[in-house]
Design a protein around this motif. Sequence first.
Motif, PDB file in Angstrom:
ATOM      1  N   ARG A   1       3.407 -15.619   3.511  1.00  0.00           N
ATOM      2  CA  ARG A   1       3.898 -15.138   2.170  1.00  0.00           C
ATOM      3  C   ARG A   1       4.227 -13.752   2.212  1.00  0.00           C
ATOM      4  O   ARG A   1       3.447 -13.212   2.887  1.00  0.00           O
ATOM      5  N   TYR A   2       4.953 -13.153   1.406  1.00  0.00           N
ATOM      6  CA  TYR A   2       5.072 -11.860   1.165  1.00  0.00           C
ATOM      7  C   TYR A   2       4.116 -11.233  -0.022  1.00  0.00           C
ATOM      8  O   TYR A   2       3.931 -11.972  -0.953  1.00  0.00           O
ATOM      9  N   PRO A   3       3.549 -10.068   0.539  1.00  0.00           N
ATOM     10  CA  PRO A   3       3.876  -9.070   1.407  1.00  0.00           C
ATOM     11  C   PRO A   3       2.857  -9.081   2.595  1.00  0.00           C
ATOM     12  O   PRO A   3       2.534  -8.148   3.129  1.00  0.00           O
TER      13      PRO A   3
ATOM     14  N   TRP B   1       0.773  -1.138  -0.295  1.00  0.00           N
ATOM     15  CA  TRP B   1       0.046   0.153  -0.050  1.00  0.00           C
ATOM     16  C   TRP B   1       0.880   1.311  -0.047  1.00  0.00           C
ATOM     17  O   TRP B   1       0.191   2.108  -0.527  1.00  0.00           O
ATOM     18  N   LEU B   2       2.031   1.434   0.653  1.00  0.00           N
ATOM     19  CA  LEU B   2       2.862   2.405   0.635  1.00  0.00           C
ATOM     20  C   LEU B   2       3.977   2.279  -0.511  1.00  0.00           C
ATOM     21  O   LEU B   2       4.453   3.383  -1.233  1.00  0.00           O
ATOM     22  N   THR B   3       4.852   1.075  -0.474  1.00  0.00           N
ATOM     23  CA  THR B   3       5.907   1.054  -1.237  1.00  0.00           C
ATOM     24  C   THR B   3       5.355   0.476  -2.923  1.00  0.00           C
ATOM     25  O   THR B   3       6.182   0.579  -3.677  1.00  0.00           O
ATOM     26  N   GLY B   4       4.342  -0.111  -2.730  1.00  0.00           N
ATOM     27  CA  GLY B   4       4.070  -0.958  -4.093  1.00  0.00           C
ATOM     28  C   GLY B   4       4.742  -2.138  -4.594  1.00  0.00           C
ATOM     29  O   GLY B   4       4.698  -2.563  -5.580  1.00  0.00           O
ATOM     30  N   TRP B   5       5.522  -2.590  -3.561  1.00  0.00           N
ATOM     31  CA  TRP B   5       6.135  -3.881  -3.577  1.00  0.00           C
ATOM     32  C   TRP B   5       5.395  -5.160  -3.467  1.00  0.00           C
ATOM     33  O   TRP B   5       4.714  -5.278  -2.300  1.00  0.00           O
TER      34      TRP B   5
END
Length: 584
Positions: free
Chosen positions: A355-357, A154-158
């Motif tokens: 699991r990421y993220p 939500w903040l980094t887009g990763w």
Amino acid sequence: MVTALRQLTGLSPPTPAARMRRPGDAWLRVFPGAALALFLAPIGAGLLYTWLPAFGWFPALGGDRLTLAHWREMLATPGLGDSVRLTLTSGVLATLIALVIVVGFVAAAQGTRTIARVRRFLAPLLAVPHVAVAIGLAFLIAPSGWAARLVSPWLTGWEVPPALIIVQDPYGLALTAALVIKEVPYLFLMTLAALDQTRADKRLAVARSLGYGPVTGWLKTVLPAVYGQIRLPIYAVLAFSLSVVDVALVLGPGTPPPLAVQVFRWFNDPDLTLRFVGAAGAALQLLLVAGAILAWHLCERAAMRLGRHWIAAGGRGGPAPVARAGAKTAMLAVHALSLAGLVVLAVWSLTGRWRYPDPLPASWSLDTWNRQLDNIWLTGSTTLICGLVAAGIALVLTLGCLENEQRNQARPTGRALWLLYLPLLVPQVSFLFGAQVLAVRAGLDGTWPALVWSHLLFVLPYLFLSLADAYRALDGRYPRAALCLGARPGRVFWRVKLPMLARPILFAFAVGFAVSVTQYLPTVFAGAGRFATFTTEAVAQAGGGDRRIAGVFALLQALLPLAVFAAAIALPAWLFRNRRALEG
């Protein structure tokens, strides 16, 4: 012989009156000599058996003549210059940052309730081992760590972990951060002890009455007196930061690694001829630490001259609000990162699938703990037994030395304090190989006595430093009153002094136990690979890729000393629950 021993230990001889009053107390003088032997014997023999192979003399491996070939081979190692640079930058920077945080916080919080509130967290922070801090920090700040998961996507887009080198970065920034987090509590404890000995409140009150601001007044009147008291602890922090191995294995770069890690690899290489190169590297490590301490001392003298001019200039103000906010924020960040690291260790140890993220695991499970039960029992019993025995022996020696001071009126000098810090100032990797050679020659390599002895070498200084001030500060009227009532000195010791000092004694024991739990290199060298502890297992699992198993052992490594500290705090309160003066 006795005179030479007193000169080495730095203890002034007892007065004739003391000898006449207590002729039966002469046996107590055995304790300083025994403690001295624990320091000088392994360190002296270790340095000897390290430096001789460094110059080619090691007949067991075919080295029967002195040569500089191994030094040339060591200096020609690719990346050695980068290893030395990384060692110096991370070690010196970590020491400087930790010192600035502690001095800034104490200057900003002196005389306020904030310093008392932070002091309550000292025992837990001191109990957390370096490796647990390092692994927790790695799990927190890694590209796939908890911090990135909490702000992604939500903040980094990763949606996947970014290709960033944060852990084991080539500049050693993560290594430096971990060292700062762990050394700030130790320097803070040493600074608090120094404040009690320098009448800091009165100095600050005089400065405030002359119109100085709180921070400026503290820096100009209190810091010069306090720094002299904490100089040796700062040198110990600098020496440790320059030569740490276990934390560097977790957070330091691998190609090239810090010098101490490279030396450790040479000593553990299957090619036995690299022992000569490792010995040369260990000698270089010692010279590097000695040079850094000397350079720090020269900088102290330069800062002292500049400080005199600054003090004489009479400036009374400064950016006090900014300084206070910055110092308190830095101290809060240290506490927050330590706590967050422990939390993330606990989370990973109980993770089923994560699991990421996702910010939290999709499932929780005790499967990792169940699979590791046998290993936990084996490593835990070794850790517990070795820690209890080493701390117990160190406590007996410390009490004997301190009681000898009082009964025989032997006054410790500055030389005694330097000897006490000697195992903390000499890099472990520079003499433990030689100490292992000595253990092999004595037939003790890989045995319990060698393991406990290697831990005791580092437990004793910390335990002595933790207990000495409280023991010496005990009001002498209580023992004198007991003596006047006809009690013998031994009965006074057991029935008066020990109950009144129960809290500091148990706290010092907990400190010694925590120090034993943290020992990595002594366990590897003295144990000869036959003993595994929570620390050695945590370091091994941290590089194994399974964060669940690493989380289990790193968490256990932190929880075991915390449990001992909790017992040290709770036991006196329970024993003396009906005696308010002894409840603490």
